[in-house]
Design a protein around this motif. Structure first.
Motif, mmCIF file in Angstrom:
data_model
loop_
_atom_site.group_PDB
_atom_site.id
_atom_site.type_symbol
_atom_site.label_atom_id
_atom_site.label_comp_id
_atom_site.label_asym_id
_atom_site.label_seq_id
_atom_site.Cartn_x
_atom_site.Cartn_y
_atom_site.Cartn_z
ATOM 1 N N PHE A 214 -7.703 54.667 16.302
ATOM 2 C CA PHE A 214 -8.288 55.970 16.621
ATOM 3 C C PHE A 214 -8.706 56.105 18.082
ATOM 4 N N ASN A 215 -8.396 55.122 18.905
ATOM 5 C CA ASN A 215 -8.817 55.172 20.304
ATOM 6 C C ASN A 215 -8.259 56.377 21.050
ATOM 7 N N PHE A 216 -7.109 56.876 20.606
ATOM 8 C CA PHE A 216 -6.467 57.984 21.316
ATOM 9 C C PHE A 216 -7.204 59.309 21.105
ATOM 10 N N CYS A 217 -8.072 59.383 20.088
ATOM 11 C CA CYS A 217 -8.682 60.673 19.760
ATOM 12 C C CYS A 217 -10.175 60.622 19.497
ATOM 13 N N CYS A 218 -10.676 59.511 19.005
ATOM 14 C CA CYS A 218 -11.995 59.536 18.374
ATOM 15 C C CYS A 218 -12.877 58.371 18.797
ATOM 16 N N ASN A 219 -14.159 58.578 18.632
ATOM 17 C CA ASN A 219 -15.152 57.524 18.833
ATOM 18 C C ASN A 219 -15.849 57.222 17.511
ATOM 19 N N VAL A 220 -16.156 55.957 17.293
ATOM 20 C CA VAL A 220 -16.924 55.569 16.110
ATOM 21 C C VAL A 220 -18.378 55.963 16.320
ATOM 22 N N VAL A 221 -18.926 56.714 15.366
ATOM 23 C CA VAL A 221 -20.309 57.194 15.497
ATOM 24 C C VAL A 221 -21.230 56.621 14.421
ATOM 25 N N LYS A 222 -20.653 55.978 13.420
ATOM 26 C CA LYS A 222 -21.503 55.389 12.378
ATOM 27 C C LYS A 222 -20.754 54.254 11.691
ATOM 28 N N ILE A 223 -21.467 53.156 11.463
ATOM 29 C CA ILE A 223 -20.951 52.025 10.687
ATOM 30 C C ILE A 223 -22.045 51.615 9.721
ATOM 31 N N ASN A 224 -21.674 51.438 8.468
ATOM 32 C CA ASN A 224 -22.692 51.092 7.477
ATOM 33 C C ASN A 224 -22.031 50.360 6.317
ATOM 34 N N ASP A 225 -22.745 49.442 5.724
ATOM 35 C CA ASP A 225 -22.272 48.750 4.530
ATOM 36 C C ASP A 225 -22.850 49.418 3.294
ATOM 37 N N VAL A 226 -21.981 49.719 2.346
ATOM 38 C CA VAL A 226 -22.366 50.474 1.155
ATOM 39 C C VAL A 226 -21.987 49.679 -0.082
ATOM 40 N N ILE A 227 -22.838 49.717 -1.099
ATOM 41 C CA ILE A 227 -22.507 49.113 -2.392
ATOM 42 C C ILE A 227 -21.635 50.077 -3.153
ATOM 43 N N GLY A 228 -20.441 49.624 -3.554
ATOM 44 C CA GLY A 228 -19.510 50.479 -4.268
ATOM 45 C C GLY A 228 -19.910 50.693 -5.715
ATOM 46 N N PHE A 229 -19.060 51.421 -6.430
ATOM 47 C CA PHE A 229 -19.395 51.746 -7.814
ATOM 48 C C PHE A 229 -18.483 51.078 -8.830
ATOM 49 N N ASP A 230 -17.459 50.341 -8.366
ATOM 50 C CA ASP A 230 -16.636 49.589 -9.325
ATOM 51 C C ASP A 230 -16.177 48.287 -8.681
ATOM 52 N N SER A 231 -15.548 47.434 -9.474
ATOM 53 C CA SER A 231 -15.194 46.090 -9.021
ATOM 54 C C SER A 231 -14.082 46.090 -7.985
ATOM 55 N N SER A 232 -13.273 47.142 -7.904
ATOM 56 C CA SER A 232 -12.171 47.160 -6.947
ATOM 57 C C SER A 232 -12.678 47.166 -5.512
ATOM 58 N N MET A 233 -13.810 47.827 -5.271
ATOM 59 C CA MET A 233 -14.435 47.824 -3.953
ATOM 60 C C MET A 233 -15.942 47.741 -4.149
ATOM 61 N N SER A 234 -16.404 46.556 -4.511
ATOM 62 C CA SER A 234 -17.823 46.401 -4.805
ATOM 63 C C SER A 234 -18.684 46.511 -3.543
ATOM 64 N N HIS A 235 -18.117 46.098 -2.412
ATOM 65 C CA HIS A 235 -18.807 46.245 -1.136
ATOM 66 C C HIS A 235 -17.892 47.022 -0.197
ATOM 67 N N VAL A 236 -18.391 48.116 0.319
ATOM 68 C CA VAL A 236 -17.610 49.046 1.123
ATOM 69 C C VAL A 236 -18.186 49.110 2.525
ATOM 70 N N ARG A 237 -17.298 49.130 3.509
ATOM 71 C CA ARG A 237 -17.747 49.410 4.876
ATOM 72 C C ARG A 237 -17.452 50.868 5.179
ATOM 73 N N GLU A 238 -18.506 51.602 5.478
ATOM 74 C CA GLU A 238 -18.376 53.014 5.840
ATOM 75 C C GLU A 238 -18.220 53.121 7.350
ATOM 76 N N ILE A 239 -17.160 53.801 7.805
ATOM 77 C CA ILE A 239 -16.946 54.040 9.232
ATOM 78 C C ILE A 239 -16.726 55.540 9.425
ATOM 79 N N ARG A 245 -11.397 63.484 21.710
ATOM 80 C CA ARG A 245 -10.261 63.545 22.628
ATOM 81 C C ARG A 245 -9.094 64.151 21.874
ATOM 82 N N TYR A 246 -8.174 64.725 22.584
ATOM 83 C CA TYR A 246 -7.122 65.491 21.918
ATOM 84 C C TYR A 246 -5.735 65.022 22.327
ATOM 85 N N GLY A 247 -5.609 63.712 22.594
ATOM 86 C CA GLY A 247 -4.319 63.160 22.957
ATOM 87 C C GLY A 247 -3.440 63.001 21.737
#
Length: 507
Positions: A214-239, A245-247
């Motif tokens: 995403f470097n061509f267009c965007c900046n990361v504004v939030k990063i957070n670790d979230v507890i998921g709701f099922d076993s497929s993604m029990s721990h989720v990283r929220e970005i 930018r509009y390249g």
């Protein structure tokens, strides 16, 4: 009087039966709604004769979700799916998550919103439940009324359509074309719009690979670790990223003036590599077999999901079975990714077999520091016979300086600027593994990779360093072909690692 008494008894029986039948209907209807809702409904929700079905999901802000699919589609399977525990837990999870985004200023009830690669539509319903009513999802298979047909790499909406885009349940990392996925999200996102992702980017390498997309267009504004709701993604990283930018996304490697520096997160990985063999092995052909078992492959330490392409470059490939089939395709941990193979081999005796191999591109040239004609010696060590496919490729030299091959059988071959080719073939968003076995030319090629900055495009190198080592054929004798010593090879490996390059010894 007897006829009148009989008539009253008949009417009483009819009334009793009607009451019992009505009670039966109430019980059935009550059990049906309880099953759908997961718990008892309020009086407002428990509408016996409503023209359409309201689905109440406990734990969300509104008791009745605006999903009337059962009435509109006439499908009996729809209400059963909406009544499952996974559905209810998913909607509850996304409703709470999106509410947090609203509180953080990344989402508003008025935002035109899109959920990408959402086969169930739980996230879409979670948005609508908290008041973001202009929300829709896309998936390969439509699921009306929440999800329409579409793909993350080909979103069926115009440029700048959405204020908010969400890709959950690891949709981005599962995509075979993550760069195209990222480019489509950026294309359909309005200026200053936000996109949120739920991924498994739990290591620094994978996180930085995500950011590179995403470097061509965007900046990361939030990063957070979230507890998921099922076993497929029990721990989720929220970005969460913001379009600032509009390249247009490109595959350029972003190396300017031939300069690059290996980022710190890659340097840290080098510290986790297996130790270099500091003492010269007496039997290097045996050491190779032992050393392969000790190698700490990069793809066994990090998640490589966010790379655009996966490339294996075999420099000095010889036959297809030498290392491509016997080692890379069998042993290298690929994380279920499909690698394209570039086999660089100048010896024409090996060329024909590559024409039948899928996913392999043969470069029938010698990797060199310039585009020019070369000569190489046809090597057959002590006690060996020259055989067609058994002959060994020896040292290479430019045509004008080939006097050192006097009395040795040589062959003319084309050479090409390997570093320049690499810069034009792969990008920093690709995952590139290289094996180099070039009969001593590594002392020319490695400095050239640093000089041009192409070294920054390679994630992992398996390097055979050629020196005057002990011979298998002739105990007590060293190879007469090479002038370098083992200490010089060890110095080359050490300098590469100190520069942040993950290199492994190959014998």
């Amino acid at each position: 009087m007897e006829p009148s008494a009989g008539k009253l008894s008949f009417l009483r029986n009819v009334v009793v039966r009607l009451l019992l039948f009505g009670l039966f209907i109430v019980i059935v209807r009550f059990a049906y709604v309880i099953t759908l809702a997961g718990e008892s409904c309020t009086i407002g929700d428990f509408c016996f004769f409503s023209p359409s079905l309201n689905l109440a999901v406990p734990g969300t802000r509104s008791a009745a979700l605006a999903v009337r699919a059962a009435a509109s589609s006439g499908s009996a399977a729809v209400p059963e799916r909406y009544a499952s525990k996974d559905w209810i837990n998913g909607v509850r999870f996304y409703s709470s998550y999106f509410q947090d985004l609203i509180a953080g200023g990344f989402l508003s009830p008025a935002a035109k919103s899109l959920c990408v690669e959402t086969p169930t539509g739980r996230d879409v319903l979670g948005l609508r439940e908290i008041g973001v009513t202009d929300a829709v999802g896309i998936s390969r298979k439509a699921s009306r009324p929440l999800v329409m047909s579409g793909e993350g790499t080909r979103i069926p909406f115009a440029n700048g359509t959405f204020d908010f885009v969400f890709a959950g349940e690891g949709a981005l990392e599962r995509s075979p074309l993550p760069a195209e996925f990222a480019a489509e999200i950026a294309r359909t996102l309005k200026p200053e719009g936000f996109a949120a992702f739920h991924v498994k980017a739990n290591d620094t390498y994978s996180f930085n690979s995500f950011v590179d997309l995403f470097n061509f267009c965007c900046n990361v504004v939030k990063i957070n670790d979230v507890i998921g709701f099922d076993s497929s993604m029990s721990h989720v990283r929220e970005i969460v990223v913001k379009k600032e930018r509009y390249g247009i996304y490109s595959h350029s490697n972003s190396i300017s003036n031939g300069k690059c520096s290996v980022p710190e997160y890659k340097r840290k990985l080098v510290r986790n590599a297996e130790a270099l063999i500091e003492e010269e092995p007496l039997k290097p052909w045996i050491t190779l077999k032992k050393n392969v078992k000790n190698i700490r492959y990069l793809s066994s330490m990090v998640d490589i999901s966010f790379k655009d392409r996966y490339v294996y470059v075999d420099v000095g490939a010889r036959s297809y079975g030498s290392s491509i089939a016997s080692w890379f395709r069998k042993q290298y941990p690929k994380q279920n990714k499909t690698f394209h193979v570039y086999a660089i081999e100048a010896d024409k005796t090996f060329h024909q077999e590559y024409g039948l191999k899928k996913g392999v591109t043969l470069l029938p040239y010698a990797a060199w520091v310039r585009n020019e004609s070369l000569v190489f010696e046809i090597n057959h060590g002590p006690g060996e016979k020259v055989q067609g496919k058994g002959r060994g490729m020896g040292r290479i030299q430019p045509m004008q300086s080939s006097g050192g091959f006097d009395g040795v059988e040589v062959e003319k071959i084309p050479g090409f600027d390997f570093a320049d080719w690499l810069k034009n073939t792969v990008s920093k968003n690709d995952f590139v593994v290289m094996k180099m076995d070039v009969e001593g030319t590594e002392f020319d090629l490695i400095p050239r990779l640093f000089e041009t900055g192409a070294i920054c495009l390679v994630d992992e190198i398996f390097l055979e360093c050629h020196y005057n080592r002990w011979q298998r054929c002739c105990p007590g004798q060293r190879s007469p072909k090479y002038e370098k010593t083992y200490d010089q090879c060890l110095q080359l490996f050490t300098s590469l690692r100190q520069s942040g390059v993950l290199v492994h010894q190959w014998f």
